[in-house]
Write a protein that holds these residues in place. Sequence first.
Motif, PDB file in Angstrom:
ATOM      1  N   GLY A  83       0.809  -1.214   0.000  1.00 46.61           N
ATOM      2  CA  GLY A  83       0.000   0.000   0.000  1.00 46.61           C
ATOM      3  C   GLY A  83       0.840   1.260   0.000  1.00 46.61           C
ATOM      4  O   GLY A  83       0.567   2.212  -0.746  1.00 46.61           O
ATOM      5  N   MET A  84       1.857   1.290   0.829  1.00 49.09           N
ATOM      6  CA  MET A  84       2.728   2.468   0.878  1.00 49.09           C
ATOM      7  C   MET A  84       3.482   2.649  -0.430  1.00 49.09           C
ATOM      8  O   MET A  84       3.659   3.780  -0.914  1.00 49.09           O
ATOM      9  CB  MET A  84       3.706   2.337   2.050  1.00 49.09           C
ATOM     10  CG  MET A  84       3.059   2.440   3.415  1.00 49.09           C
ATOM     11  SD  MET A  84       2.199   4.026   3.695  1.00 49.09           S
ATOM     12  CE  MET A  84       3.585   5.163   3.672  1.00 49.09           C
ATOM     13  N   LEU A  85       3.939   1.545  -1.013  1.00 45.55           N
ATOM     14  CA  LEU A  85       4.658   1.626  -2.291  1.00 45.55           C
ATOM     15  C   LEU A  85       3.741   2.152  -3.393  1.00 45.55           C
ATOM     16  O   LEU A  85       4.142   3.027  -4.180  1.00 45.55           O
ATOM     17  CB  LEU A  85       5.194   0.246  -2.663  1.00 45.55           C
ATOM     18  CG  LEU A  85       6.105   0.167  -3.883  1.00 45.55           C
ATOM     19  CD1 LEU A  85       7.349   1.013  -3.685  1.00 45.55           C
ATOM     20  CD2 LEU A  85       6.490  -1.290  -4.139  1.00 45.55           C
ATOM     21  N   ALA A  86       2.512   1.662  -3.442  1.00 48.55           N
ATOM     22  CA  ALA A  86       1.566   2.134  -4.453  1.00 48.55           C
ATOM     23  C   ALA A  86       1.247   3.611  -4.251  1.00 48.55           C
ATOM     24  O   ALA A  86       1.211   4.396  -5.208  1.00 48.55           O
ATOM     25  CB  ALA A  86       0.286   1.302  -4.402  1.00 48.55           C
ATOM     26  N   ALA A  87       1.020   4.016  -3.007  1.00 48.43           N
ATOM     27  CA  ALA A  87       0.686   5.411  -2.726  1.00 48.43           C
ATOM     28  C   ALA A  87       1.845   6.334  -3.098  1.00 48.43           C
ATOM     29  O   ALA A  87       1.633   7.400  -3.699  1.00 48.43           O
ATOM     30  CB  ALA A  87       0.324   5.569  -1.254  1.00 48.43           C
ATOM     31  N   ARG A  88       3.051   5.950  -2.751  1.00 44.12           N
ATOM     32  CA  ARG A  88       4.210   6.798  -3.043  1.00 44.12           C
ATOM     33  C   ARG A  88       4.519   6.869  -4.531  1.00 44.12           C
ATOM     34  O   ARG A  88       5.265   7.749  -4.965  1.00 44.12           O
ATOM     35  CB  ARG A  88       5.416   6.298  -2.247  1.00 44.12           C
ATOM     36  CG  ARG A  88       5.294   6.639  -0.761  1.00 44.12           C
ATOM     37  CD  ARG A  88       6.308   5.945   0.107  1.00 44.12           C
ATOM     38  NE  ARG A  88       6.169   6.374   1.498  1.00 44.12           N
ATOM     39  CZ  ARG A  88       6.692   5.724   2.533  1.00 44.12           C
ATOM     40  NH1 ARG A  88       7.385   4.604   2.341  1.00 44.12           N
ATOM     41  NH2 ARG A  88       6.515   6.180   3.772  1.00 44.12           N
ATOM     42  N   ASN A  89       3.917   5.952  -5.282  1.00 42.05           N
ATOM     43  CA  ASN A  89       3.999   6.032  -6.742  1.00 42.05           C
ATOM     44  C   ASN A  89       2.730   6.636  -7.340  1.00 42.05           C
ATOM     45  O   ASN A  89       2.490   6.525  -8.538  1.00 42.05           O
ATOM     46  CB  ASN A  89       4.258   4.647  -7.331  1.00 42.05           C
ATOM     47  CG  ASN A  89       5.709   4.238  -7.244  1.00 42.05           C
ATOM     48  OD1 ASN A  89       6.504   4.511  -8.138  1.00 42.05           O
ATOM     49  ND2 ASN A  89       6.078   3.579  -6.151  1.00 42.05           N
ATOM     50  N   ASN A  90       1.912   7.255  -6.473  1.00 42.95           N
ATOM     51  CA  ASN A  90       0.712   8.007  -6.886  1.00 42.95           C
ATOM     52  C   ASN A  90      -0.317   7.138  -7.619  1.00 42.95           C
ATOM     53  O   ASN A  90      -0.907   7.558  -8.622  1.00 42.95           O
ATOM     54  CB  ASN A  90       1.107   9.216  -7.735  1.00 42.95           C
ATOM     55  CG  ASN A  90       1.886  10.243  -6.955  1.00 42.95           C
ATOM     56  OD1 ASN A  90       1.445  10.695  -5.894  1.00 42.95           O
ATOM     57  ND2 ASN A  90       3.049  10.607  -7.448  1.00 42.95           N
ATOM     58  N   LYS A  91      -0.534   5.941  -7.085  1.00 44.38           N
ATOM     59  CA  LYS A  91      -1.546   5.048  -7.648  1.00 44.38           C
ATOM     60  C   LYS A  91      -2.729   4.943  -6.680  1.00 44.38           C
ATOM     61  O   LYS A  91      -2.544   4.841  -5.466  1.00 44.38           O
ATOM     62  CB  LYS A  91      -0.977   3.641  -7.885  1.00 44.38           C
ATOM     63  CG  LYS A  91       0.342   3.615  -8.653  1.00 44.38           C
ATOM     64  CD  LYS A  91       0.247   4.305 -10.007  1.00 44.38           C
ATOM     65  CE  LYS A  91       1.589   4.237 -10.727  1.00 44.38           C
ATOM     66  NZ  LYS A  91       1.579   5.049 -11.989  1.00 44.38           N
ATOM     67  N   HIS A  92      -3.929   4.951  -7.231  1.00 45.58           N
ATOM     68  CA  HIS A  92      -5.106   4.662  -6.423  1.00 45.58           C
ATOM     69  C   HIS A  92      -5.040   3.209  -5.979  1.00 45.58           C
ATOM     70  O   HIS A  92      -4.414   2.368  -6.633  1.00 45.58           O
ATOM     71  CB  HIS A  92      -6.380   4.927  -7.219  1.00 45.58           C
ATOM     72  CG  HIS A  92      -6.490   6.332  -7.735  1.00 45.58           C
ATOM     73  ND1 HIS A  92      -6.710   7.411  -6.907  1.00 45.58           N
ATOM     74  CD2 HIS A  92      -6.405   6.836  -9.000  1.00 45.58           C
ATOM     75  CE1 HIS A  92      -6.766   8.514  -7.630  1.00 45.58           C
ATOM     76  NE2 HIS A  92      -6.575   8.195  -8.900  1.00 45.58           N
ATOM     77  N   ILE A  93      -5.714   2.896  -4.862  1.00 41.68           N
ATOM     78  CA  ILE A  93      -5.546   1.582  -4.236  1.00 41.68           C
ATOM     79  C   ILE A  93      -6.885   0.945  -3.900  1.00 41.68           C
ATOM     80  O   ILE A  93      -7.778   1.590  -3.341  1.00 41.68           O
ATOM     81  CB  ILE A  93      -4.714   1.700  -2.938  1.00 41.68           C
ATOM     82  CG1 ILE A  93      -3.327   2.268  -3.230  1.00 41.68           C
ATOM     83  CG2 ILE A  93      -4.619   0.346  -2.237  1.00 41.68           C
ATOM     84  CD1 ILE A  93      -2.565   2.677  -1.979  1.00 41.68           C
ATOM     85  N   VAL A  94      -7.017  -0.335  -4.247  1.00 36.60           N
ATOM     86  CA  VAL A  94      -8.065  -1.211  -3.695  1.00 36.60           C
ATOM     87  C   VAL A  94      -7.352  -2.231  -2.828  1.00 36.60           C
ATOM     88  O   VAL A  94      -6.446  -2.922  -3.301  1.00 36.60           O
ATOM     89  CB  VAL A  94      -8.859  -1.929  -4.797  1.00 36.60           C
ATOM     90  CG1 VAL A  94      -9.808  -2.954  -4.182  1.00 36.60           C
ATOM     91  CG2 VAL A  94      -9.639  -0.947  -5.638  1.00 36.60           C
TER      92      VAL A  94
END
Length: 358
Positions: A83-94
Amino acid sequence: MKKLKVALFGTGFVANIHMESYNRFVHTVDVVAVYGRNMANTQKFAKEHNIPACYDDMEKLLREEEVDMVDICLPNYLHHTAGMLAARNNKHIVMEKPLCLTLEEADEMIAECKKRNLKFMYAEELCFAPKYERVRALVESGAVGKVYMLKQGEKHNGPHSPWFYKKETAGGGALMDLGCHAMAWFRWMTKNNPVKTVFADMKTVLHDTDVDDNTVTIVEFENGVIGVAENSWARHGGMDDRIEIHGTHGVSYADLFQGNSALTYSTEGYDYAAEKAGATTGWTFTMYDEVFNQGYPQELAHFADCVLNDKEPLVTAEDGRAALEMIYAAYESARTGQKVALPFHKKVKYPIELWLGN
Protein backbone atom coordinates in the motif's frame (compact mmCIF):
# COMPACT_ATOMS: atom_id res chain seq x y z
CA MET A 1 -14.18 4.52 -23.93
CA LYS A 2 -11.44 5.35 -21.49
CA LYS A 3 -10.34 2.33 -19.47
CA LEU A 4 -8.72 2.22 -16.07
CA LYS A 5 -5.31 0.55 -16.16
CA VAL A 6 -4.87 -1.75 -13.16
CA ALA A 7 -1.95 -3.66 -11.71
CA LEU A 8 -2.92 -6.71 -9.66
CA PHE A 9 -0.71 -7.61 -6.70
CA GLY A 10 -1.23 -11.28 -5.86
CA THR A 11 -1.88 -14.57 -7.64
CA GLY A 12 -3.80 -16.56 -5.01
CA PHE A 13 -7.42 -17.45 -4.35
CA VAL A 14 -8.80 -13.91 -4.00
CA ALA A 15 -6.71 -12.63 -6.92
CA ASN A 16 -8.39 -15.24 -9.11
CA ILE A 17 -11.82 -14.03 -7.93
CA HIS A 18 -10.89 -10.45 -8.77
CA MET A 19 -9.65 -11.43 -12.22
CA GLU A 20 -12.80 -13.40 -12.98
CA SER A 21 -14.84 -10.38 -11.88
CA TYR A 22 -12.84 -7.99 -14.08
CA ASN A 23 -12.99 -10.29 -17.10
CA ARG A 24 -16.68 -11.09 -16.87
CA PHE A 25 -18.27 -7.97 -15.48
CA VAL A 26 -16.00 -4.91 -15.15
CA HIS A 27 -15.48 -3.70 -18.70
CA THR A 28 -14.09 -0.30 -17.70
CA VAL A 29 -10.83 -1.91 -16.54
CA ASP A 30 -7.76 -3.37 -18.23
CA VAL A 31 -5.48 -5.39 -15.95
CA VAL A 32 -2.13 -4.68 -17.59
CA ALA A 33 0.31 -6.23 -15.12
CA VAL A 34 0.46 -8.67 -12.22
CA TYR A 35 2.91 -9.05 -9.34
CA GLY A 36 3.55 -12.32 -7.55
CA ARG A 37 6.20 -13.54 -5.13
CA ASN A 38 6.97 -16.60 -7.27
CA MET A 39 7.72 -15.82 -10.91
CA ALA A 40 6.73 -19.25 -12.23
CA ASN A 41 3.31 -19.00 -10.54
CA THR A 42 2.96 -15.40 -11.69
CA GLN A 43 3.67 -16.29 -15.31
CA LYS A 44 1.12 -19.10 -15.14
CA PHE A 45 -1.46 -16.74 -13.61
CA ALA A 46 -0.79 -14.07 -16.25
CA LYS A 47 -1.21 -16.61 -19.07
CA GLU A 48 -4.48 -17.95 -17.62
CA HIS A 49 -5.95 -14.44 -17.36
CA ASN A 50 -4.40 -12.83 -20.46
CA ILE A 51 -2.40 -10.27 -18.49
CA PRO A 52 0.34 -8.78 -20.70
CA ALA A 53 3.10 -8.27 -18.10
CA CYS A 54 4.17 -10.11 -14.96
CA TYR A 55 6.71 -9.23 -12.26
CA ASP A 56 8.18 -10.55 -9.03
CA ASP A 57 9.22 -7.03 -7.97
CA MET A 58 6.48 -4.56 -6.99
CA GLU A 59 8.66 -1.48 -7.32
CA LYS A 60 9.88 -2.49 -10.77
CA LEU A 61 6.30 -3.05 -11.95
CA LEU A 62 5.23 0.40 -10.79
CA ARG A 63 8.29 1.98 -12.37
CA GLU A 64 7.92 0.29 -15.76
CA GLU A 65 4.15 -0.07 -16.24
CA GLU A 66 1.64 2.73 -16.81
CA VAL A 67 -1.13 2.00 -14.30
CA ASP A 68 -3.82 4.09 -12.62
CA MET A 69 -4.77 1.75 -9.78
CA VAL A 70 -3.26 -1.12 -7.80
CA ASP A 71 -5.51 -3.94 -6.63
CA ILE A 72 -3.82 -5.58 -3.62
CA CYS A 73 -4.71 -9.24 -2.99
CA LEU A 74 -1.61 -10.23 -1.03
CA PRO A 75 -1.24 -11.93 2.38
CA ASN A 76 -2.06 -9.65 5.32
CA TYR A 77 1.54 -8.93 6.32
CA LEU A 78 2.32 -7.47 2.89
CA HIS A 79 -0.62 -5.05 2.73
CA HIS A 80 1.20 -2.15 4.37
CA THR A 81 4.36 -2.52 2.28
CA ALA A 82 2.40 -2.78 -0.96
CA GLY A 83 0.00 0.00 0.00
CA MET A 84 2.73 2.47 0.88
CA LEU A 85 4.66 1.63 -2.29
CA ALA A 86 1.57 2.13 -4.45
CA ALA A 87 0.69 5.41 -2.73
CA ARG A 88 4.21 6.80 -3.04
CA ASN A 89 4.00 6.03 -6.74
CA ASN A 90 0.71 8.01 -6.89
CA LYS A 91 -1.55 5.05 -7.65
CA HIS A 92 -5.11 4.66 -6.42
CA ILE A 93 -5.55 1.58 -4.24
CA VAL A 94 -8.06 -1.21 -3.69
CA MET A 95 -7.08 -3.23 -0.62
CA GLU A 96 -8.47 -6.67 0.17
CA LYS A 97 -9.47 -7.50 3.74
CA PRO A 98 -8.28 -7.08 6.43
CA LEU A 99 -6.86 -3.65 5.72
CA CYS A 100 -3.49 -4.46 7.35
CA LEU A 101 -1.97 -5.87 10.54
CA THR A 102 -2.03 -2.85 12.85
CA LEU A 103 -3.82 0.44 13.40
CA GLU A 104 -0.50 2.25 12.99
CA GLU A 105 -0.05 0.73 9.53
CA ALA A 106 -3.62 1.73 8.65
CA ASP A 107 -3.07 5.30 9.78
CA GLU A 108 0.16 5.61 7.80
CA MET A 109 -1.41 4.36 4.56
CA ILE A 110 -4.51 6.54 4.99
CA ALA A 111 -2.36 9.64 5.66
CA GLU A 112 -0.15 8.99 2.63
CA CYS A 113 -3.15 8.62 0.33
CA LYS A 114 -4.84 11.72 1.71
CA LYS A 115 -1.65 13.72 1.23
CA ARG A 116 -1.55 12.68 -2.42
CA ASN A 117 -5.31 12.95 -3.03
CA LEU A 118 -5.54 9.26 -3.91
CA LYS A 119 -8.56 6.98 -3.64
CA PHE A 120 -7.93 4.31 -1.01
CA MET A 121 -10.71 1.72 -1.11
CA TYR A 122 -11.42 -1.21 1.18
CA ALA A 123 -12.76 -4.28 -0.61
CA GLU A 124 -15.61 -5.37 1.67
CA GLU A 125 -17.83 -7.33 -0.70
CA LEU A 126 -20.69 -7.85 1.79
CA CYS A 127 -21.53 -4.17 1.29
CA PHE A 128 -22.22 -5.05 -2.36
CA ALA A 129 -23.57 -8.62 -2.19
CA PRO A 130 -27.02 -8.46 -3.86
CA LYS A 131 -28.86 -10.75 -1.44
CA TYR A 132 -27.59 -8.86 1.59
CA GLU A 133 -28.23 -5.53 -0.11
CA ARG A 134 -31.84 -6.61 -0.79
CA VAL A 135 -32.24 -7.20 2.94
CA ARG A 136 -30.74 -3.78 3.70
CA ALA A 137 -33.33 -2.24 1.36
CA LEU A 138 -36.05 -3.99 3.40
CA VAL A 139 -34.66 -2.42 6.53
CA GLU A 140 -34.50 1.00 4.90
CA SER A 141 -38.16 0.66 3.86
CA GLY A 142 -39.22 -0.07 7.43
CA ALA A 143 -40.24 -3.70 6.78
CA VAL A 144 -38.86 -4.96 10.09
CA GLY A 145 -39.40 -1.78 12.12
CA LYS A 146 -36.64 -0.45 14.34
CA VAL A 147 -33.60 -2.71 14.23
CA TYR A 148 -32.29 -3.81 17.62
CA MET A 149 -29.97 -6.70 16.70
CA LEU A 150 -27.78 -7.72 13.76
CA LYS A 151 -26.09 -11.09 13.36
CA GLN A 152 -23.49 -12.16 10.81
CA GLY A 153 -21.65 -15.43 10.72
CA GLU A 154 -19.00 -16.83 8.42
CA LYS A 155 -17.67 -20.31 9.11
CA HIS A 156 -15.66 -23.01 7.34
CA ASN A 157 -12.97 -25.53 8.21
CA GLY A 158 -9.96 -23.31 7.58
CA PRO A 159 -8.13 -21.22 4.95
CA HIS A 160 -6.24 -22.43 1.89
CA SER A 161 -2.72 -21.17 2.64
CA PRO A 162 -0.33 -21.82 5.56
CA TRP A 163 0.33 -18.13 6.21
CA PHE A 164 -3.21 -17.70 7.59
CA TYR A 165 -2.26 -19.83 10.62
CA LYS A 166 0.77 -17.76 11.68
CA LYS A 167 0.39 -14.63 13.78
CA GLU A 168 3.43 -13.05 12.11
CA THR A 169 1.86 -13.21 8.64
CA ALA A 170 -1.87 -13.02 9.41
CA GLY A 171 -2.01 -10.93 12.60
CA GLY A 172 -4.80 -13.10 14.00
CA GLY A 173 -6.94 -16.09 13.19
CA ALA A 174 -10.61 -16.56 12.33
CA LEU A 175 -11.51 -13.14 13.70
CA MET A 176 -9.00 -11.36 11.45
CA ASP A 177 -9.85 -13.53 8.45
CA LEU A 178 -13.65 -13.70 8.74
CA GLY A 179 -14.70 -11.34 11.52
CA CYS A 180 -13.56 -8.31 9.53
CA HIS A 181 -16.58 -8.95 7.26
CA ALA A 182 -18.99 -8.83 10.18
CA MET A 183 -17.46 -5.65 11.66
CA ALA A 184 -17.65 -3.79 8.34
CA TRP A 185 -21.19 -5.06 7.64
CA PHE A 186 -22.44 -4.00 11.10
CA ARG A 187 -21.14 -0.47 10.43
CA TRP A 188 -22.67 -0.55 6.94
CA MET A 189 -26.09 -1.50 8.34
CA THR A 190 -25.94 1.11 11.13
CA LYS A 191 -24.71 3.89 8.84
CA ASN A 192 -21.35 3.90 10.65
CA ASN A 193 -22.91 4.53 14.05
CA PRO A 194 -20.13 4.81 16.65
CA VAL A 195 -19.16 1.67 18.51
CA LYS A 196 -19.63 1.80 22.28
CA THR A 197 -18.14 -1.52 23.44
CA VAL A 198 -16.88 -4.84 22.11
CA PHE A 199 -17.01 -8.16 23.98
CA ALA A 200 -15.57 -11.41 22.65
CA ASP A 201 -14.84 -15.03 23.48
CA MET A 202 -12.41 -17.04 21.38
CA LYS A 203 -10.67 -20.38 21.42
CA THR A 204 -8.47 -22.64 19.32
CA VAL A 205 -10.49 -25.83 19.06
CA LEU A 206 -9.47 -27.65 15.87
CA HIS A 207 -6.22 -26.50 14.28
CA ASP A 208 -2.61 -26.76 15.45
CA THR A 209 -1.98 -23.02 15.46
CA ASP A 210 -1.21 -20.14 17.80
CA VAL A 211 -4.16 -18.10 16.47
CA ASP A 212 -7.89 -18.29 17.21
CA ASP A 213 -10.07 -20.59 15.10
CA ASN A 214 -13.49 -20.12 16.73
CA THR A 215 -14.84 -16.77 17.96
CA VAL A 216 -18.02 -15.03 19.07
CA THR A 217 -17.98 -11.22 19.24
CA ILE A 218 -20.67 -8.87 20.52
CA VAL A 219 -20.55 -5.24 19.38
CA GLU A 220 -22.64 -2.61 21.16
CA PHE A 221 -23.37 0.54 19.13
CA GLU A 222 -24.20 3.92 20.62
CA ASN A 223 -27.68 3.83 19.04
CA GLY A 224 -28.46 0.69 21.04
CA VAL A 225 -28.11 -1.86 18.21
CA ILE A 226 -26.26 -5.06 19.14
CA GLY A 227 -24.14 -6.88 16.55
CA VAL A 228 -23.31 -10.55 17.08
CA ALA A 229 -20.52 -12.05 14.95
CA GLU A 230 -19.84 -15.79 14.80
CA ASN A 231 -16.62 -16.73 13.01
CA SER A 232 -15.01 -20.12 12.78
CA TRP A 233 -12.36 -22.21 11.03
CA ALA A 234 -13.75 -25.26 12.84
CA ARG A 235 -17.01 -25.70 10.94
CA HIS A 236 -17.09 -28.83 8.80
CA GLY A 237 -19.06 -29.14 5.57
CA GLY A 238 -17.90 -26.11 3.60
CA MET A 239 -18.59 -22.40 3.70
CA ASP A 240 -21.47 -21.03 5.75
CA ASP A 241 -22.25 -17.30 5.50
CA ARG A 242 -25.50 -15.80 6.73
CA ILE A 243 -27.09 -12.71 8.28
CA GLU A 244 -30.04 -11.95 10.54
CA ILE A 245 -31.76 -8.60 11.06
CA HIS A 246 -34.10 -8.38 14.05
CA GLY A 247 -36.51 -5.45 14.36
CA THR A 248 -39.57 -4.41 16.33
CA HIS A 249 -41.91 -5.32 13.42
CA GLY A 250 -40.16 -8.31 11.90
CA VAL A 251 -37.04 -10.29 11.08
CA SER A 252 -35.11 -11.24 7.96
CA TYR A 253 -32.71 -14.14 7.41
CA ALA A 254 -30.40 -14.48 4.43
CA ASP A 255 -27.88 -17.18 3.54
CA LEU A 256 -25.24 -16.04 1.04
CA PHE A 257 -24.62 -19.46 -0.48
CA GLN A 258 -27.92 -21.31 -0.20
CA GLY A 259 -31.27 -20.48 -1.75
CA ASN A 260 -32.24 -17.62 -4.03
CA SER A 261 -34.16 -15.53 -1.51
CA ALA A 262 -34.13 -14.08 1.99
CA LEU A 263 -36.67 -15.42 4.48
CA THR A 264 -38.53 -12.44 5.91
CA TYR A 265 -41.30 -11.92 8.46
CA SER A 266 -42.97 -8.51 8.50
CA THR A 267 -46.03 -7.35 10.42
CA GLU A 268 -46.29 -4.24 8.23
CA GLY A 269 -45.42 -5.62 4.78
CA TYR A 270 -43.00 -4.13 2.26
CA ASP A 271 -42.57 -3.27 -1.42
CA TYR A 272 -41.96 -6.58 -3.24
CA ALA A 273 -41.18 -10.17 -2.30
CA ALA A 274 -41.43 -12.27 -5.47
CA GLU A 275 -43.48 -12.65 -8.62
CA LYS A 276 -47.16 -13.40 -7.79
CA ALA A 277 -46.36 -13.51 -4.08
CA GLY A 278 -49.36 -11.35 -3.20
CA ALA A 279 -49.20 -9.85 0.29
CA THR A 280 -45.83 -9.24 1.91
CA THR A 281 -47.03 -9.46 5.51
CA GLY A 282 -46.15 -12.53 7.54
CA TRP A 283 -43.50 -14.94 6.22
CA THR A 284 -42.26 -14.34 2.66
CA PHE A 285 -39.31 -15.37 0.50
CA THR A 286 -37.74 -12.11 -0.65
CA MET A 287 -36.09 -12.43 -4.05
CA TYR A 288 -32.85 -10.74 -5.04
CA ASP A 289 -30.65 -10.50 -8.14
CA GLU A 290 -28.94 -13.87 -8.45
CA VAL A 291 -26.38 -12.79 -11.06
CA PHE A 292 -23.90 -11.06 -8.74
CA ASN A 293 -24.22 -13.18 -5.63
CA GLN A 294 -21.22 -12.25 -3.53
CA GLY A 295 -20.63 -8.64 -4.54
CA TYR A 296 -17.10 -8.85 -5.96
CA PRO A 297 -17.95 -7.57 -9.46
CA GLN A 298 -20.08 -4.75 -8.01
CA GLU A 299 -17.42 -3.50 -5.64
CA LEU A 300 -14.69 -3.55 -8.30
CA ALA A 301 -16.89 -1.78 -10.86
CA HIS A 302 -17.72 0.83 -8.22
CA PHE A 303 -14.06 1.38 -7.34
CA ALA A 304 -13.11 1.77 -10.99
CA ASP A 305 -15.91 4.32 -11.42
CA CYS A 306 -14.61 6.25 -8.40
CA VAL A 307 -11.18 6.59 -9.97
CA LEU A 308 -12.39 7.30 -13.49
CA ASN A 309 -14.96 9.90 -12.40
CA ASP A 310 -13.42 11.26 -9.18
CA LYS A 311 -16.17 9.98 -6.88
CA GLU A 312 -15.97 9.24 -3.17
CA PRO A 313 -15.99 5.45 -2.63
CA LEU A 314 -18.78 3.92 -0.56
CA VAL A 315 -16.31 1.80 1.42
CA THR A 316 -13.02 3.49 2.31
CA ALA A 317 -9.79 2.67 4.08
CA GLU A 318 -11.20 4.44 7.13
CA ASP A 319 -13.92 1.78 7.20
CA GLY A 320 -11.25 -0.92 7.05
CA ARG A 321 -9.40 0.75 9.92
CA ALA A 322 -12.59 0.96 11.99
CA ALA A 323 -13.22 -2.76 11.48
CA LEU A 324 -9.61 -3.47 12.49
CA GLU A 325 -10.02 -1.42 15.68
CA MET A 326 -13.12 -3.45 16.59
CA ILE A 327 -11.05 -6.62 16.06
CA TYR A 328 -8.36 -5.26 18.42
CA ALA A 329 -11.01 -4.69 21.08
CA ALA A 330 -12.44 -8.19 20.56
CA TYR A 331 -9.03 -9.82 21.13
CA GLU A 332 -8.54 -7.74 24.27
CA SER A 333 -12.04 -8.64 25.50
CA ALA A 334 -11.44 -12.35 24.93
CA ARG A 335 -8.35 -12.13 27.16
CA THR A 336 -9.89 -10.06 29.97
CA GLY A 337 -13.44 -11.43 29.89
CA GLN A 338 -14.71 -7.84 29.97
CA LYS A 339 -16.32 -5.42 27.56
CA VAL A 340 -13.75 -3.14 25.92
CA ALA A 341 -14.67 0.45 25.14
CA LEU A 342 -13.66 2.21 21.95
CA PRO A 343 -11.55 4.04 20.90
CA PHE A 344 -8.83 1.48 21.57
CA HIS A 345 -5.23 2.65 21.98
CA LYS A 346 -3.08 -0.28 23.11
CA LYS A 347 -0.18 -0.95 20.71
CA VAL A 348 0.90 -4.49 19.86
CA LYS A 349 2.96 -6.13 17.15
CA TYR A 350 0.05 -8.38 16.11
CA PRO A 351 -3.60 -8.04 17.20
CA ILE A 352 -3.79 -11.65 18.42
CA GLU A 353 -1.12 -10.87 21.04
CA LEU A 354 -3.84 -9.05 22.96
CA TRP A 355 -5.59 -12.41 23.42
CA LEU A 356 -2.38 -14.35 24.04
CA GLY A 357 -1.26 -11.77 26.61
CA ASN A 358 2.16 -11.29 25.04
